[in-house]
Design an enzyme around this catalytic site. Structure first.
Site, PDB file in Angstrom:
ATOM      1  N   VAL A 100       0.858  -1.192   0.000  1.00 48.90           N
ATOM      2  CA  VAL A 100       0.000   0.000   0.000  1.00 48.90           C
ATOM      3  C   VAL A 100       0.894   1.241   0.000  1.00 48.90           C
ATOM      4  CG1 VAL A 100      -1.825   1.245   1.188  1.00 48.90           C
ATOM      5  CG2 VAL A 100      -1.795  -1.260   1.255  1.00 48.90           C
ATOM      6  N   HIS A 104       2.926   3.336   6.308  1.00 49.37           N
ATOM      7  CA  HIS A 104       2.279   2.692   7.455  1.00 49.37           C
ATOM      8  C   HIS A 104       3.341   1.948   8.237  1.00 49.37           C
ATOM      9  CE1 HIS A 104       1.941   0.208   3.849  1.00 49.37           C
ATOM     10  NE2 HIS A 104       2.043  -0.879   4.612  1.00 49.37           N
TER      11      HIS A 104
HETATM   12  P1  AMP Z   1       2.530  -3.629   3.339  1.00 55.84           P
HETATM   13  O1  AMP Z   1       2.855  -4.919   2.646  1.00 55.84           O
HETATM   14  O2  AMP Z   1       3.584  -3.235   4.333  1.00 55.84           O
HETATM   15  O3  AMP Z   1       2.203  -2.522   2.364  1.00 55.84           O
HETATM   16  O4  AMP Z   1       1.257  -3.921   4.216  1.00 55.84           O
HETATM   17  C1  AMP Z   1      -0.048  -3.566   3.857  1.00 55.84           C
HETATM   18  C2  AMP Z   1      -0.944  -4.058   4.965  1.00 55.84           C
HETATM   19  O5  AMP Z   1      -2.203  -3.448   4.815  1.00 55.84           O
HETATM   20  C3  AMP Z   1      -1.167  -5.572   4.959  1.00 55.84           C
HETATM   21  O6  AMP Z   1      -0.749  -6.105   6.215  1.00 55.84           O
HETATM   22  C4  AMP Z   1      -2.677  -5.702   4.744  1.00 55.84           C
HETATM   23  O7  AMP Z   1      -3.244  -6.774   5.449  1.00 55.84           O
HETATM   24  C5  AMP Z   1      -3.180  -4.359   5.243  1.00 55.84           C
HETATM   25  N1  AMP Z   1      -4.443  -3.919   4.688  1.00 55.84           N
HETATM   26  C6  AMP Z   1      -4.792  -3.877   3.378  1.00 55.84           C
HETATM   27  N2  AMP Z   1      -6.029  -3.386   3.244  1.00 55.84           N
HETATM   28  C7  AMP Z   1      -6.484  -3.110   4.491  1.00 55.84           C
HETATM   29  C8  AMP Z   1      -7.683  -2.579   5.020  1.00 55.84           C
HETATM   30  N3  AMP Z   1      -8.719  -2.228   4.229  1.00 55.84           N
HETATM   31  N4  AMP Z   1      -7.804  -2.434   6.360  1.00 55.84           N
HETATM   32  C9  AMP Z   1      -6.785  -2.792   7.171  1.00 55.84           C
HETATM   33  N5  AMP Z   1      -5.608  -3.288   6.729  1.00 55.84           N
HETATM   34  C10 AMP Z   1      -5.458  -3.449   5.406  1.00 55.84           C
END
Ligand code: AMP
Length: 124
Positions: A100, A104
């Site tokens: 994403v 985060h």
């Molecule tokens: P990353 O690989 O570090 O970009 O992690 C993205 C994180 O976002 C993953 O752990 C997903 O499970 C989480 N994620 C994606 N969509 C959502 C959402 N709608 N609400 C909460 N977490 C999410």
């Protein structure tokens, strides 16, 4: 990389899709990960449009940085993992396998998480 206003965390910040909110400050927002990898798995994001930690560390104001860092620590306390310890993780870009494109920090804990860099993971 320029910021994509349609990334899923931007939509969460705008209230366009729901989330399990944990905490909010002037510059930070925290909610539980939809696919938890530990008993506690909470994401802390800045409210500003920053693609990654790299982007944030370069462009965010001192006020945003302080607020964000304090929010991460506060979320760990709120989620009850401070005493036993926890792990912070921020994936960045392609090699960091960031899915994403909005900064985060993953706050994970609630169990022994194992060694993040076990000797067997060494490549040299
Ligand atoms: P990353 O690989 O570090 O970009 O992690 C993205 C994180 O976002 C993953 O752990 C997903 O499970 C989480 N994620 C994606 N969509 C959502 C959402 N709608 N609400 C909460 N977490 C999410």
């Amino acid at each position: 990389m320029s910021y994509d206003n349609n990334n899923i965390f931007a939509k969460i910040l705008r209230g366009e899709i729901p989330c399990d909110k944990v905490y909010e400050t002037d510059h930070a927002f925290a909610f539980r990960d939809i696919n938890p990898q530990a008993p506690v798995h909470t994401l802390v994001i800045p409210k500003g449009a920053y693609v990654s930690f790299a982007d944030f560390s370069e462009k965010a104001s001192a006020e945003e940085v302080v607020d964000f860092v304090r929010a991460v620590g506060h979320v760990a306390r709120l989620e009850g993992v401070s005493d036993d310890g926890y792990r912070l993780l921020a994936n960045i870009g392609k090699n960091g396998v960031q899915d994403v494109p909005h900064l985060h920090v993953h706050v994970t804990g609630g169990k022994h998480l194992g060694c993040a860099f076990p000797p067997s993971a060494k490549t040299d």
